[in-house]
Scaffold this motif. Structure first.
Motif, PDB file in Angstrom:
ATOM      1  N   TYR A 222       0.627  -1.691   0.037  1.00 34.87           N
ATOM      2  CA  TYR A 222      -0.111  -0.051  -0.229  1.00 34.87           C
ATOM      3  C   TYR A 222       1.194   1.323  -0.015  1.00 34.87           C
ATOM      4  CZ  TYR A 222      -3.582  -3.117   1.177  1.00 34.87           C
ATOM      5  OH  TYR A 222      -5.043  -4.151   1.564  1.00 34.87           O
ATOM      6  N   ASP A 223       0.234   2.331  -0.070  1.00 41.07           N
ATOM      7  CA  ASP A 223       0.749   3.958  -0.585  1.00 41.07           C
ATOM      8  C   ASP A 223       0.650   3.940   1.106  1.00 41.07           C
ATOM      9  OD1 ASP A 223       3.023   5.712  -1.628  1.00 41.07           O
ATOM     10  OD2 ASP A 223       1.460   6.861  -1.673  1.00 41.07           O
ATOM     11  N   ALA A 224      -0.241   4.006   1.963  1.00 39.72           N
ATOM     12  CA  ALA A 224      -0.481   4.172   3.173  1.00 39.72           C
ATOM     13  C   ALA A 224      -0.413   3.888   4.129  1.00 39.72           C
ATOM     14  CB  ALA A 224      -1.403   5.503   2.974  1.00 39.72           C
ATOM     15  N   PRO A 225      -0.129   3.760   5.110  1.00 37.92           N
ATOM     16  CA  PRO A 225      -0.797   2.807   6.639  1.00 37.92           C
ATOM     17  C   PRO A 225      -1.955   2.932   6.204  1.00 37.92           C
ATOM     18  CG  PRO A 225       0.910   4.984   7.297  1.00 37.92           C
ATOM     19  CD  PRO A 225       0.793   4.894   6.345  1.00 37.92           C
ATOM     20  N   VAL A 226      -2.527   3.452   5.998  1.00 38.79           N
ATOM     21  CA  VAL A 226      -4.167   3.610   6.318  1.00 38.79           C
ATOM     22  C   VAL A 226      -4.792   3.823   5.092  1.00 38.79           C
ATOM     23  CG1 VAL A 226      -6.639   4.217   7.111  1.00 38.79           C
ATOM     24  CG2 VAL A 226      -4.320   4.185   8.853  1.00 38.79           C
ATOM     25  N   PRO A 227      -4.607   2.897   4.139  1.00 36.78           N
ATOM     26  CA  PRO A 227      -4.686   2.414   2.525  1.00 36.78           C
ATOM     27  C   PRO A 227      -6.508   3.003   2.424  1.00 36.78           C
ATOM     28  CG  PRO A 227      -4.395   0.146   2.945  1.00 36.78           C
ATOM     29  CD  PRO A 227      -3.732   1.355   4.097  1.00 36.78           C
ATOM     30  N   PRO A 228      -6.936   3.449   1.379  1.00 32.41           N
ATOM     31  CA  PRO A 228      -8.478   3.614   1.534  1.00 32.41           C
ATOM     32  C   PRO A 228      -9.102   2.461   0.992  1.00 32.41           C
ATOM     33  CG  PRO A 228      -7.251   4.483  -0.486  1.00 32.41           C
ATOM     34  CD  PRO A 228      -6.417   3.986   0.733  1.00 32.41           C
ATOM     35  N   ALA A 229     -10.170   2.002   1.086  1.00 33.22           N
ATOM     36  CA  ALA A 229     -10.879   0.834   1.184  1.00 33.22           C
ATOM     37  C   ALA A 229     -10.310   0.522  -0.317  1.00 33.22           C
ATOM     38  CB  ALA A 229     -12.726   1.068   1.577  1.00 33.22           C
ATOM     39  N   SER A 230     -10.676   1.145  -1.799  1.00 36.73           N
ATOM     40  CA  SER A 230     -10.893   0.908  -3.058  1.00 36.73           C
ATOM     41  C   SER A 230      -9.651   0.158  -3.403  1.00 36.73           C
ATOM     42  CB  SER A 230     -11.092   2.152  -3.959  1.00 36.73           C
ATOM     43  OG  SER A 230      -9.545   2.940  -3.174  1.00 36.73           O
ATOM     44  N   ALA A 231      -8.202   0.178  -2.753  1.00 37.58           N
ATOM     45  CA  ALA A 231      -6.835  -0.030  -2.469  1.00 37.58           C
ATOM     46  C   ALA A 231      -6.669  -1.821  -1.802  1.00 37.58           C
ATOM     47  CB  ALA A 231      -5.659   0.872  -2.006  1.00 37.58           C
ATOM     48  N   CYS A 232      -7.520  -1.427  -0.639  1.00 39.40           N
ATOM     49  CA  CYS A 232      -7.945  -2.550   0.208  1.00 39.40           C
ATOM     50  C   CYS A 232      -8.611  -3.827  -1.023  1.00 39.40           C
ATOM     51  CB  CYS A 232      -8.333  -2.744   1.431  1.00 39.40           C
ATOM     52  SG  CYS A 232      -7.637  -1.191   2.755  1.00 39.40           S
ATOM     53  N   THR A 233      -9.534  -3.647  -1.152  1.00 42.47           N
ATOM     54  CA  THR A 233     -10.712  -4.088  -2.660  1.00 42.47           C
ATOM     55  C   THR A 233      -9.113  -4.652  -3.717  1.00 42.47           C
ATOM     56  OG1 THR A 233     -12.262  -2.956  -1.946  1.00 42.47           O
ATOM     57  CG2 THR A 233     -12.267  -4.228  -4.473  1.00 42.47           C
ATOM     58  N   LEU A 234      -8.963  -3.905  -3.909  1.00 39.44           N
ATOM     59  CA  LEU A 234      -7.931  -4.009  -5.226  1.00 39.44           C
ATOM     60  C   LEU A 234      -6.860  -4.938  -4.857  1.00 39.44           C
ATOM     61  CD1 LEU A 234      -6.616  -3.899  -8.145  1.00 39.44           C
ATOM     62  CD2 LEU A 234      -5.441  -2.125  -7.881  1.00 39.44           C
ATOM     63  N   LEU A 235      -6.405  -5.311  -3.938  1.00 41.94           N
ATOM     64  CA  LEU A 235      -5.523  -6.128  -3.121  1.00 41.94           C
ATOM     65  C   LEU A 235      -6.388  -7.568  -3.277  1.00 41.94           C
ATOM     66  CD1 LEU A 235      -2.501  -7.241  -2.152  1.00 41.94           C
ATOM     67  CD2 LEU A 235      -3.382  -6.635   0.124  1.00 41.94           C
ATOM     68  N   ASP A 236      -7.353  -7.505  -2.184  1.00 43.19           N
ATOM     69  CA  ASP A 236      -8.518  -8.076  -2.397  1.00 43.19           C
ATOM     70  C   ASP A 236      -8.332  -9.383  -3.579  1.00 43.19           C
ATOM     71  OD1 ASP A 236     -10.091  -9.657  -0.301  1.00 43.19           O
ATOM     72  OD2 ASP A 236     -11.286  -9.547  -2.174  1.00 43.19           O
ATOM     73  N   TRP A 237      -8.880  -8.532  -4.559  1.00 44.84           N
ATOM     74  CA  TRP A 237      -9.056  -9.325  -5.542  1.00 44.84           C
ATOM     75  C   TRP A 237      -7.642 -10.048  -6.488  1.00 44.84           C
ATOM     76  CZ3 TRP A 237      -6.776  -7.303 -10.328  1.00 44.84           C
ATOM     77  CH2 TRP A 237      -6.920  -8.173 -11.441  1.00 44.84           C
ATOM     78  N   PHE A 238      -6.652  -8.752  -6.321  1.00 48.16           N
ATOM     79  CA  PHE A 238      -5.334  -9.963  -6.785  1.00 48.16           C
ATOM     80  C   PHE A 238      -4.771 -11.207  -6.216  1.00 48.16           C
ATOM     81  CE2 PHE A 238      -0.678  -9.318  -6.868  1.00 48.16           C
ATOM     82  CZ  PHE A 238      -0.685  -9.910  -8.527  1.00 48.16           C
ATOM     83  N   LEU A 239      -5.146 -11.234  -4.526  1.00 43.12           N
ATOM     84  CA  LEU A 239      -4.519 -12.720  -4.298  1.00 43.12           C
ATOM     85  C   LEU A 239      -5.813 -12.856  -4.681  1.00 43.12           C
ATOM     86  CD1 LEU A 239      -3.989 -10.673  -0.945  1.00 43.12           C
ATOM     87  CD2 LEU A 239      -2.309 -11.599  -2.194  1.00 43.12           C
ATOM     88  N   THR A 240      -6.889 -13.118  -4.437  1.00 42.23           N
ATOM     89  CA  THR A 240      -7.623 -13.954  -4.469  1.00 42.23           C
ATOM     90  C   THR A 240      -7.904 -14.308  -6.385  1.00 42.23           C
ATOM     91  OG1 THR A 240     -10.487 -12.393  -3.327  1.00 42.23           O
ATOM     92  CG2 THR A 240     -10.318 -14.070  -4.940  1.00 42.23           C
TER      93      THR A 240
END
Length: 376
Positions: free
Chosen positions: A50-68
């Motif tokens: 992530y770019d920040a310690p508290v990333p935006p929800a959209s960034a978390c969703t993108l990582l979740d999609w990639f890992l899935t």
């Protein structure tokens, strides 16, 4: 075993106010296609996910999609926290994710995590060393003599015993080869100290078949072909206009690394620097969706120049002036040395003053003096 080495995704990053999330998903889709094309058996993420310690929800969703997507392909993921990540947040549900083949190491808790995967030649150990500060290592190893950053990381690595003959390290640190620092891009942020207690010598990784590094955004080797920064997959600063990005494909054989390839990544929008009069730049625009940094050579500033530029290039990020025939100003001089570490600056100064570069012995002496000054 074939694995992809990525680093510095910086999901959720904005550059000059522009959200790059769509660009980041575009790149991750290419990574998945490369996994399919090259029969990749593992994916390594060497920090700054992530770019920040508290990333935006959209960034978390993108990582979740990639890992899935990777888990659906049964491709194990090995990932560590970088200095931009929240180690505690990255560790959340790590045990649950490990059961799905996603192995995360956020916090340093006294020794790196060791994950053993198997290929046709037998076991491969992946040592996961997240971004760590010397003070953190001293906390867990209070009896160790750890005068500087280099010795602290060495002690951290020494806290674990080899779990397999073939070993791969993931680390997110500033690594140097002797007195030779890595080449920086414009988008790295502190800590990036070279030649002082904040850097680690690549020789600390001699026991590993491959060291997958993160932290520096330009893909490069550090001292040897098997100690490498993957670099960021996208340009994250206007200073990086025109830089080619890649992902590193490593083929680990029975006795060690057999092949390393840099597979090119094509951005959704290129980042370009254009120079010329405003009228000429906007007369016949090409690739109008690109991110643009424009340096205007008109003799005087023009009214509403950015509006005119964005009419041709909607994603124009920056506009500045340098009239034809004018000398480069202080800002240009600062830009030329921005990101250069101390060792490189001193080498340039010495060469200009003496007409020759430093010898190896002189460079070592400079490094020693720099370290002593940092401790004082």
């Amino acid at each position: 075993m074939k694995f992809l080495h990525l680093a510095d995704l910086h999901l959720g990053k904005r550059v000059n106010g522009f959200d790059l999330l769509e660009d980041q998903r575009f790149i991750l889709e290419q990574v998945l296609a490369l996994c399919d094309e090259h029969d990749v058996e593992a994916v390594l993420l060497a920090g700054d996910i992530y770019d920040a310690p508290v990333p935006p929800a959209s960034a978390c969703t993108l990582l979740d999609w990639f890992l899935t997507q990777l888990a659906g392909r049964r491709i194990p993921v090995l990932a560590i926290a970088g200095n931009h990540d929240s180690a505690e947040r990255l560790d959340f549900a790590a045990g649950l994710l490990a059961a799905q083949g996603v192995h995360l190491a956020g916090r340093f808790t006294g020794a790196p995590r060791q994950i053993v995967l198997n290929d046709r030649h037998g076991p491969v150990e992946f040592t996961l060393l997240p971004f760590v500060r010397a003070a953190t290592v001293r906390h867990f190893l209070p009896d160790a003599d750890l005068p500087d950053y280099d010795s602290a990381v060495a002690a951290a690595l020494g806290a674990c015993q080899p779990a397999a003959p073939r070993r791969v390290l993931l680390a997110h640190q500033m690594v140097v080869a002797g007195v030779c620092p890595p080449q920086l891009s414009g988008s790295e942020t502190a800590p990036l100290t070279v030649g002082t207690v904040d850097s680690i010598d690549a020789s600390r990784f001699d026991g590993f078949a491959y060291a997958a590094l993160g932290h520096i955004h330009r893909a490069q080797r550090v001292g040897s072909d098997t100690v490498r920064y993957a670099g960021a997959p996208l340009c994250y600063h206007l200073d990086e206009c025109g830089t080619e990005k890649s992902v590193t494909l490593v083929d680990l054989g029975r006795r060690g690394v057999e092949d390393i390839q840099l597979l090119p990544l094509i951005p959704r929008r290129a980042m370009r620097h254009l120079t010329g009069p405003l009228a000429k730049l906007t007369e016949h625009p090409t690739d109008t969706g690109d991110y643009i940094w424009a340096t205007l050579t008109d003799p005087t500033p023009l009214p509403d120049a950015m509006a005119a530029l964005r009419a041709a290039y909607p994603n124009a990020m920056r506009l500045d002036y340098q009239p034809r025939g004018s000398a480069a100003g202080p800002a240009d001089a600062a830009l030329a040395v921005r990101g250069k570490p101390f060792a490189e600056l001193f080498q340039d100064f010495f060469t200009q003053m003496n007409g020759r570069p430093l010898t190896i012995e002189e460079a070592r002496a400079v490094k020693q003096l720099r370290e002593e000054a940092a401790k004082a």
